[in-house]
Design an enzyme around this catalytic site. Sequence first.
Site, short mmCIF file in Angstrom:
data_model
loop_
_atom_site.label_atom_id
_atom_site.label_comp_id
_atom_site.label_asym_id
_atom_site.label_seq_id
_atom_site.Cartn_x
_atom_site.Cartn_y
_atom_site.Cartn_z
N ASP B 143 43.96 -15.11 16.77
CA ASP B 143 43.12 -15.67 17.51
C ASP B 143 42.77 -16.43 16.40
O ASP B 143 41.94 -17.40 16.31
CB ASP B 143 41.90 -15.48 18.17
CG ASP B 143 42.07 -14.78 19.32
OD1 ASP B 143 44.07 -15.62 20.09
OD2 ASP B 143 41.79 -13.92 19.81
N GLY B 190 44.34 -17.40 23.63
CA GLY B 190 43.44 -18.28 22.67
C GLY B 190 42.68 -18.33 23.54
O GLY B 190 41.61 -20.00 24.11
N TYR B 296 51.69 -11.27 26.34
CA TYR B 296 52.06 -10.13 25.60
C TYR B 296 53.41 -10.87 24.47
O TYR B 296 53.66 -10.44 23.35
CB TYR B 296 52.10 -9.01 25.86
CG TYR B 296 50.96 -8.35 26.15
CD1 TYR B 296 49.68 -8.93 25.42
CD2 TYR B 296 50.44 -7.31 26.53
CE1 TYR B 296 48.16 -8.26 26.17
CE2 TYR B 296 49.57 -6.55 27.57
CZ TYR B 296 48.72 -7.18 26.90
OH TYR B 296 46.96 -6.47 27.37
N ARG B 299 52.92 -12.38 21.42
CA ARG B 299 51.73 -11.75 20.26
C ARG B 299 52.80 -9.98 19.37
O ARG B 299 52.55 -9.81 18.99
CB ARG B 299 50.44 -11.15 20.47
CG ARG B 299 50.33 -10.36 21.29
CD ARG B 299 49.04 -10.24 21.60
NE ARG B 299 48.72 -8.17 22.42
CZ ARG B 299 47.58 -8.01 22.40
NH1 ARG B 299 46.84 -8.48 22.59
NH2 ARG B 299 47.81 -6.76 23.52
#
Lengths: 419, 419
Positions: B143, B190, B296, B299
Amino acid sequence: MPKNAFYAQSGGVTAVINASACGVIETARQHPNDISNVYAGRNGIIGALTEDLIDTSAESDEAIAALRYTPSGAFGSCRYKLKSLEENRREYERLIEVFKAHDIGYFFYNGGGDSADTCYKISQLSETMGFPVKAIHVPKTVDNDLPITDNCPGFGSVAKYIAVSTREASYDVRSMAKTSTKVFVIEVMGRHAGWIAAAGGLASDAENDIPVLILFPEIEFDKEQFLAKVKAKVEEYEYCSVVVSEGAKWPNGTFLAEQGTRDAFGHAQLGGAAPVVANMVKEAMGYKFHWAVADYLQRAARHLASKTDVDQAYATGKAAVEYAISGENSIMPTIVRTSNDPYTWEIGKAPLSEVANVEKFMPREFITEDGFGITQACRDYLVPLIQGEDFPPFDKGMPKYVTLMNEPVAKKLNIAFEL
Amino acid sequence: MPKNAFYAQSGGVTAVINASACGVIETARQHPNDISNVYAGRNGIIGALTEDLIDTSAESDEAIAALRYTPSGAFGSCRYKLKSLEENRREYERLIEVFKAHDIGYFFYNGGGDSADTCYKISQLSETMGFPVKAIHVPKTVDNDLPITDNCPGFGSVAKYIAVSTREASYDVRSMAKTSTKVFVIEVMGRHAGWIAAAGGLASDAENDIPVLILFPEIEFDKEQFLAKVKAKVEEYEYCSVVVSEGAKWPNGTFLAEQGTRDAFGHAQLGGAAPVVANMVKEAMGYKFHWAVADYLQRAARHLASKTDVDQAYATGKAAVEYAISGENSIMPTIVRTSNDPYTWEIGKAPLSEVANVEKFMPREFITEDGFGITQACRDYLVPLIQGEDFPPFDKGMPKYVTLMNEPVAKKLNIAFEL
């Protein structure tokens, strides 16, 4: 006397369709005695119908070479299915007129099943209309559903993307499962055939024991059995990954994605199969879930293309030109697997009459008996197709893809054509 | 006398949190006179509370080195927020007891804002309880919302993934727009800050003129204005890409993702912001759309990590150990940008008292006046963070990530602990 060639991209684009374009154009440039220039259709076959041709000779060798590592359709593609000869003979005649006006002797059509059919019809009609062109179909489809060829350019790269993404996301879920997400669902393309979904099974292998359940379009969805499988996997591994094909269906034929979801105004919402499956799991077992819909990311991901796929896409484009100038007509270059381990392949050919309108599905023996996994035979088939990396050049952290100038060829006909 | 170190991963994992673990463990191994062994918490801080420690000395140097290119949390992470000292002093005392039992003199906590706070409390409490440990926080969050540090390890790789994916998918849409999809929507992470969404703006640059609209959590969603923007972009470019943050909100504070979507049984369906936005566009203008939810994948995508990010993740882990053995306590290593062009950075430090519970949002001057794009200042900030590629090794077409043995350390306390 050399003739011009016409090249067009058809249907959904892939990470490597431009590698085929590169193969066609580079090979044509090596044979100036046979092919004077390659004209590309702007937005595919529509460009031929509307006489909107792109002059590829205006592009530098460097720009054409860069097509090899640039995803999507550099000249534009289209979803435009020509009607049958009986229904709209005018369209086919128009194509021949445009070809005639621009002295086109070669027709290279880069697409899936529908375009193989179009290509076949053109090869036949051009003959009967007294303006014979060599019509060669260059195979392309992420769905891997063309017959005869061992596999289709475009598929290997999507397969690699889905296999890698499923593995990476599974590592993520595994590390969080104790207190957070237990079930991860990824939705993948393939409305009719489960080839792409099958690739998700490659996330797990001897060194990576990952619980993956696959929902294939070929297997009727059995909710009770599926939920029992998820429960068993979560109890054994603490987590579970689910790869659901957008084409997964209930026994009555309805897509999972069409589960009557409504928005605040009561409008039917096409929400994707992934959230439907994820919510189903949550409701039955209470497991925390996450879901992803890869959508275009999977077929555009040139950054993670399979080198095998790129090589084969280029080779089929190259072979198309070589076959054409050697006098072949109405064929499609195919990929012939000559050995599985070590994997070797060569280019073959198939008559378009046998390619057109035939769809290849996953053989049942590629799917485990319970319907939720892939067999060793399927692995043996898939693994070679994702071999090798072929990273594009990067600049300032981003892949450096090419955007062509796409300069128009001056029109020669003075007749507009209504699509 | 050397002491043991405790290392734990906290909260949502990233593509490079293991690179920080690698930095911690490799550096500790270079200082045997200060640190005898690194114990990792199985599933993060839960492992410390339940005395479930992992013996990292059982792992080979090769396995630890492989952490540098393995995504997710190799020892398990958790979402477990310790209560305040007043509410549950027992938890903090238990941690100190476990540290005492295992002769732990160093506490390395790898996480975001919450874990910085926990780390801070432990540094204070261990002192007052007469068993002082050096508590160092290793920054980690996709983030990018930690204060003082220029950026957070984990963010650069997600930013690169979203920038590349948005560019690739935009090339796809551009080539099909004539007859097919005109608007592509990608949903990104985010919930509070728009840093990741902002990265989607990097899809477009001087050589790639791509129409991208961004929906930030920081900007109240204005439906009319948004639809007008989409229409203008489609009329100019024939297509448009939309990057929507999962945290995008209506003026009344409701998330776009919660637009009252119901399934067939009337249950509220969390369908994601992307389909909501896509359907909104369809309804207003009739444009064909596609949407993706990266979830996912973004990330976990170690295959596309930013080399800058990997280097910084490793460097903060390394610095944590070096600071600790030099006597520092209650700090977080930070990334200090020393020059923008060429980009240079060094490691600094910040007192945890100033890090804990402070969230960093996108500055308004990073968002264009109309609220739908990023400014040059934002580009200048973001571009260095996605620099460089650091591809993992591949084997048989797949990234070769490591799964550690994670052998337990024998328990020394005979007291179970209820979480």
